[in-house]
Design a protein around this motif. Structure first.
Motif, PDB file in Angstrom:
ATOM      1  N   PRO A   1      33.754  26.792  54.914  1.00  0.00           N
ATOM      2  CA  PRO A   1      34.521  28.028  54.703  1.00  0.00           C
ATOM      3  C   PRO A   1      33.879  29.195  55.452  1.00  0.00           C
ATOM      4  CG  PRO A   1      34.292  26.843  52.636  1.00  0.00           C
ATOM      5  CD  PRO A   1      33.407  26.147  53.630  1.00  0.00           C
ATOM      6  N   ALA A   2      34.671  29.869  56.283  1.00  0.00           N
ATOM      7  CA  ALA A   2      34.146  30.957  57.111  1.00  0.00           C
ATOM      8  C   ALA A   2      34.874  32.276  56.894  1.00  0.00           C
ATOM      9  CB  ALA A   2      34.229  30.571  58.589  1.00  0.00           C
ATOM     10  N   ALA A   3      36.100  32.236  56.366  1.00  0.00           N
ATOM     11  CA  ALA A   3      36.892  33.452  56.193  1.00  0.00           C
ATOM     12  C   ALA A   3      37.149  33.688  54.707  1.00  0.00           C
ATOM     13  CB  ALA A   3      38.208  33.335  56.943  1.00  0.00           C
ATOM     14  N   PHE A   4      36.946  34.912  54.284  1.00  0.00           N
ATOM     15  CA  PHE A   4      37.092  35.271  52.870  1.00  0.00           C
ATOM     16  C   PHE A   4      37.743  36.649  52.763  1.00  0.00           C
ATOM     17  CE2 PHE A   4      33.165  32.982  53.652  1.00  0.00           C
ATOM     18  CZ  PHE A   4      33.227  31.910  52.780  1.00  0.00           C
ATOM     19  N   PHE A   5      38.366  36.908  51.612  1.00  0.00           N
ATOM     20  CA  PHE A   5      38.758  38.282  51.328  1.00  0.00           C
ATOM     21  C   PHE A   5      38.270  38.656  49.930  1.00  0.00           C
ATOM     22  CE2 PHE A   5      42.522  35.936  49.830  1.00  0.00           C
ATOM     23  CZ  PHE A   5      42.905  36.616  48.677  1.00  0.00           C
ATOM     24  N   ALA A   6      37.940  39.925  49.787  1.00  0.00           N
ATOM     25  CA  ALA A   6      37.339  40.412  48.539  1.00  0.00           C
ATOM     26  C   ALA A   6      38.308  41.326  47.808  1.00  0.00           C
ATOM     27  CB  ALA A   6      36.051  41.177  48.851  1.00  0.00           C
ATOM     28  N   CYS A   7      38.357  41.161  46.495  1.00  0.00           N
ATOM     29  CA  CYS A   7      39.109  42.044  45.611  1.00  0.00           C
ATOM     30  C   CYS A   7      38.158  42.565  44.538  1.00  0.00           C
ATOM     31  CB  CYS A   7      40.283  41.318  44.955  1.00  0.00           C
ATOM     32  SG  CYS A   7      41.585  40.813  46.098  1.00  0.00           S
ATOM     33  N   ALA A   8      38.466  43.741  44.017  1.00  0.00           N
ATOM     34  CA  ALA A   8      37.583  44.364  43.028  1.00  0.00           C
ATOM     35  C   ALA A   8      38.091  44.129  41.615  1.00  0.00           C
ATOM     36  CB  ALA A   8      37.489  45.862  43.288  1.00  0.00           C
ATOM     37  N   VAL A   9      37.138  43.849  40.706  1.00  0.00           N
ATOM     38  CA  VAL A   9      37.473  43.772  39.284  1.00  0.00           C
ATOM     39  C   VAL A   9      37.789  45.186  38.794  1.00  0.00           C
ATOM     40  CG1 VAL A   9      36.607  43.212  36.975  1.00  0.00           C
ATOM     41  CG2 VAL A   9      35.999  41.754  38.930  1.00  0.00           C
ATOM     42  N   VAL A  10      38.939  45.342  38.143  1.00  0.00           N
ATOM     43  CA  VAL A  10      39.339  46.673  37.672  1.00  0.00           C
ATOM     44  C   VAL A  10      39.567  46.740  36.158  1.00  0.00           C
ATOM     45  CG1 VAL A  10      40.331  47.393  39.871  1.00  0.00           C
ATOM     46  CG2 VAL A  10      41.759  46.166  38.223  1.00  0.00           C
ATOM     47  N   ARG A  11      39.634  45.585  35.489  1.00  0.00           N
ATOM     48  CA  ARG A  11      39.800  45.611  34.029  1.00  0.00           C
ATOM     49  C   ARG A  11      39.320  44.307  33.417  1.00  0.00           C
ATOM     50  NH1 ARG A  11      46.340  45.700  33.636  1.00  0.00           N
ATOM     51  NH2 ARG A  11      45.817  47.918  33.504  1.00  0.00           N
ATOM     52  N   ARG A  12      39.066  44.373  32.104  1.00  0.00           N
ATOM     53  CA  ARG A  12      38.645  43.213  31.319  1.00  0.00           C
ATOM     54  C   ARG A  12      39.585  43.106  30.121  1.00  0.00           C
ATOM     55  NH1 ARG A  12      33.648  41.264  31.485  1.00  0.00           N
ATOM     56  NH2 ARG A  12      34.756  39.608  30.388  1.00  0.00           N
ATOM     57  N   PRO A  13      40.729  42.422  30.253  1.00  0.00           N
ATOM     58  CA  PRO A  13      41.692  42.366  29.151  1.00  0.00           C
ATOM     59  C   PRO A  13      41.169  41.682  27.900  1.00  0.00           C
ATOM     60  CG  PRO A  13      42.347  40.905  30.944  1.00  0.00           C
ATOM     61  CD  PRO A  13      41.210  41.728  31.452  1.00  0.00           C
ATOM     62  N   THR A  14      40.244  40.721  28.077  1.00  0.00           N
ATOM     63  CA  THR A  14      39.564  40.077  26.951  1.00  0.00           C
ATOM     64  C   THR A  14      38.145  39.784  27.410  1.00  0.00           C
ATOM     65  OG1 THR A  14      39.939  37.736  27.513  1.00  0.00           O
ATOM     66  CG2 THR A  14      41.753  38.894  26.383  1.00  0.00           C
ATOM     67  N   PRO A  15      37.247  39.465  26.483  1.00  0.00           N
ATOM     68  CA  PRO A  15      35.878  39.116  26.901  1.00  0.00           C
ATOM     69  C   PRO A  15      35.820  37.895  27.825  1.00  0.00           C
ATOM     70  CG  PRO A  15      35.921  39.641  24.568  1.00  0.00           C
ATOM     71  CD  PRO A  15      37.354  39.566  25.008  1.00  0.00           C
ATOM     72  N   GLU A  16      36.871  37.068  27.806  1.00  0.00           N
ATOM     73  CA  GLU A  16      36.874  35.845  28.619  1.00  0.00           C
ATOM     74  C   GLU A  16      37.604  36.006  29.943  1.00  0.00           C
ATOM     75  OE1 GLU A  16      38.098  35.846  25.411  1.00  0.00           O
ATOM     76  OE2 GLU A  16      36.127  35.307  24.563  1.00  0.00           O
ATOM     77  N   LEU A  17      38.240  37.138  30.173  1.00  0.00           N
ATOM     78  CA  LEU A  17      39.039  37.332  31.376  1.00  0.00           C
ATOM     79  C   LEU A  17      38.556  38.541  32.170  1.00  0.00           C
ATOM     80  CD1 LEU A  17      42.687  36.847  30.009  1.00  0.00           C
ATOM     81  CD2 LEU A  17      41.347  35.192  31.304  1.00  0.00           C
ATOM     82  N   ALA A  18      38.673  38.427  33.496  1.00  0.00           N
ATOM     83  CA  ALA A  18      38.435  39.558  34.391  1.00  0.00           C
ATOM     84  C   ALA A  18      39.635  39.666  35.314  1.00  0.00           C
ATOM     85  CB  ALA A  18      37.160  39.354  35.196  1.00  0.00           C
ATOM     86  N   THR A  19      40.108  40.884  35.546  1.00  0.00           N
ATOM     87  CA  THR A  19      41.298  41.086  36.355  1.00  0.00           C
ATOM     88  C   THR A  19      40.956  41.891  37.598  1.00  0.00           C
ATOM     89  OG1 THR A  19      42.736  41.038  34.410  1.00  0.00           O
ATOM     90  CG2 THR A  19      43.629  42.038  36.401  1.00  0.00           C
ATOM     91  N   VAL A  20      41.371  41.363  38.772  1.00  0.00           N
ATOM     92  CA  VAL A  20      41.152  42.077  40.019  1.00  0.00           C
ATOM     93  C   VAL A  20      42.441  42.758  40.445  1.00  0.00           C
ATOM     94  CG1 VAL A  20      39.345  40.482  40.775  1.00  0.00           C
ATOM     95  CG2 VAL A  20      41.714  40.092  41.506  1.00  0.00           C
ATOM     96  N   LEU A  21      42.300  43.807  41.240  1.00  0.00           N
ATOM     97  CA  LEU A  21      43.458  44.505  41.781  1.00  0.00           C
ATOM     98  C   LEU A  21      43.998  43.721  42.969  1.00  0.00           C
ATOM     99  CD1 LEU A  21      45.107  47.174  41.518  1.00  0.00           C
ATOM    100  CD2 LEU A  21      43.648  48.078  43.338  1.00  0.00           C
ATOM    101  N   GLY A  22      45.303  43.442  42.970  1.00  0.00           N
ATOM    102  CA  GLY A  22      45.914  42.666  44.049  1.00  0.00           C
ATOM    103  C   GLY A  22      45.541  41.203  43.971  1.00  0.00           C
ATOM    104  N   GLY A  23      45.434  40.578  45.130  1.00  0.00           N
ATOM    105  CA  GLY A  23      45.027  39.169  45.184  1.00  0.00           C
ATOM    106  C   GLY A  23      46.135  38.200  45.516  1.00  0.00           C
ATOM    107  N   GLY A  24      47.394  38.647  45.424  1.00  0.00           N
ATOM    108  CA  GLY A  24      48.493  37.715  45.632  1.00  0.00           C
ATOM    109  C   GLY A  24      48.831  37.483  47.092  1.00  0.00           C
ATOM    110  N   TRP A  25      47.887  37.017  47.831  1.00  0.00           N
ATOM    111  CA  TRP A  25      48.074  36.765  49.261  1.00  0.00           C
ATOM    112  C   TRP A  25      48.487  35.301  49.453  1.00  0.00           C
ATOM    113  CZ3 TRP A  25      43.493  39.692  52.071  1.00  0.00           C
ATOM    114  CH2 TRP A  25      43.520  41.032  51.674  1.00  0.00           C
ATOM    115  N   ILE A  26      49.778  35.071  49.299  1.00  0.00           N
ATOM    116  CA  ILE A  26      50.319  33.715  49.245  1.00  0.00           C
ATOM    117  C   ILE A  26      50.585  33.195  50.654  1.00  0.00           C
ATOM    118  CG2 ILE A  26      52.080  32.266  48.187  1.00  0.00           C
ATOM    119  CD1 ILE A  26      50.393  33.918  46.207  1.00  0.00           C
TER     120      ILE A  26
END
Length: 401
Positions: free
Chosen positions: A288-313
């Protein structure tokens, strides 16, 4: 493996600490290693670089300086003209037939472009279209490549592969070559056949043993049939044209296609970036040589982390295989009820509980060059530093599809 993943994440985080997500990076060490590995697999036959899988002139140029890489396979004629005028290559094959009148007019009026660019055809309709744009005698001679359909048809009504050219048999290829030879203003210089059912289909889909077995069986049968048919087609075409090249394959079949004695060059591109679709191959898996980064912006539960965007289908058949994959930190998963979203992507898995607002999550795209349709620039990383930032096609103001 976990230690290596942690080190990669730390290195990418350090290198891009000054950037705000979302952004994309290419790890040059992995990129160069993939270029070398593909050249090794081609076993001495030149690799024509598929530009649609890279979509950055700087990174295309970087690969073309590597041993074993020669020429470009563009995906549109305007792109091919742009690449030649930029001095990137004087050997550009357009992978698909064109109906772009403006680009054909520009090509036909410029002998330098006409000598450097080869157009793809699979029927007389394309010849008629070109003649209607600029008649023979009023243009430079145009170089042509015949697209031989490489799909496998083991039984009547059964089609294994993608639907491309109508030219399937050696007889049909020879007939079209004879037609081209009798038309003024054209010169047939190449034959291309893309065995998508081998090069573009992973034979080790995770968790699907029966499907994997069926794919491998079909690929073996298809390869044997294509060896004979492609060789016969090349012989039939050579009766009417002095072929300069016979092109075939893709990242997933570089070694197998280069072993075909009828083939003089192979095509690759996706393997330079190593997208997730190639994780399902047994023969060779790029780093793997190419990556994209998204930032964590919320924690809806202690078990989940949510990033802004990410839907690069990715394009293609709508399926989970076309979704981006959260890669670093290791152990993250998309949430089945939401997937990768337009404005937010919740993530689960053990690592999700450790993420805080502002942390980066590193994703891999399912396909290679399509990542570049989402960003204007790529940050090139060596070690733990960004050593250059280069534009994508989009960043240079070009959308060639």
């Amino acid at each position: 493996m976990a230690i290596e993943s942690d080190k990669l994440r730390e290195r990418l985080d350090r290198a891009t600490a000054h950037l705000d997500p979302p952004y994309a990076v290419v790890d040059l060490t992995a990129y160069d290693a993939n270029a070398a590995a593909l050249a090794d697999r081609a076993a001495g036959k030149p690799i024509r670089l598929a530009s649609k899988s890279v979509r950055s002139r700087d990174l295309i140029a970087r690969a073309l300086t590597r041993p074993g890489w020669q020429g470009v396979m563009a995906f549109t004629l305007p792109e091919a003209i742009w690449l030649v005028r930029a001095g990137l290559s004087d050997d550009v094959l357009v992978a698909y037939p064109t109906a772009d009148r403006a680009a054909l007019t520009e090509l036909a009026a410029d002998p330098t472009l006409a000598a450097a660019i080869t157009l793809m055809i699979d029927g007389t309709g394309q010849l008629d279209f070109i003649d209607a744009v600029r008649a023979p005698g009023q243009r430079a001679e145009l170089r042509l490549c015949l697209d031989l359909d490489a799909s496998w048809r083991p039984l009547r009504g059964v089609h294994v592969g993608v639907r491309r050219s109508p030219v399937h048999s050696a007889r049909a290829a020879g007939a079209l070559a004879a037609t081209v030879a009798g038309r003024a203003g054209f010169r047939l210089v190449g034959l291309m056949s893309y065995e998508a059912q081998i090069a573009g289909l992973g034979d080790a889909p995770p968790g699907r043993t029966l499907l994997a077995g069926a794919i491998r069986l079909a690929q073996r049968g298809s390869y044997r049939e294509l060896l004979a048919r492609r060789g016969a087609a090349v012989a039939a075409v050579r009766e009417h044209a002095d072929l300069e090249f016979v092109n075939g394959g893709g990242t997933g079949s570089v070694a197998a296609t280069s072993a075909d004695p009828a083939v003089t060059e192979v095509t690759a591109g996706s393997g330079l970036y190593g997208p997730t679709l190639f994780d399902a191959y047994r023969a060779w898996r790029p780093t793997p040589a190419a990556f994209f980064a998204c930032a964590v912006v919320r924690r809806p539960t202690p078990e989940l982390a949510t990033v802004l965007g990410g839907g690069w289908i990715a394009s293609g058949q709508a399926a989970d295989s076309r979704l981006p994959r959260p890669w670093l930190p290791a152990g993250l998963k998309l949430v089945g009820t939401e997937g990768a979203g337009e404005v937010q992507t919740p993530l689960s898995g053990a690592a999700a509980a450790t993420l805080q607002v502002g942390d980066r999550v590193w994703f891999r795209h399912a396909k290679a060059g399509e990542l570049c349709e989402r960003v204007n620039e790529l940050h090139l990383v060596e070690g733990d530093a960004v050593v250059a930032t280069v534009p994508t096609y989009r960043g240079e103001g070009h959308a060639f599809l």
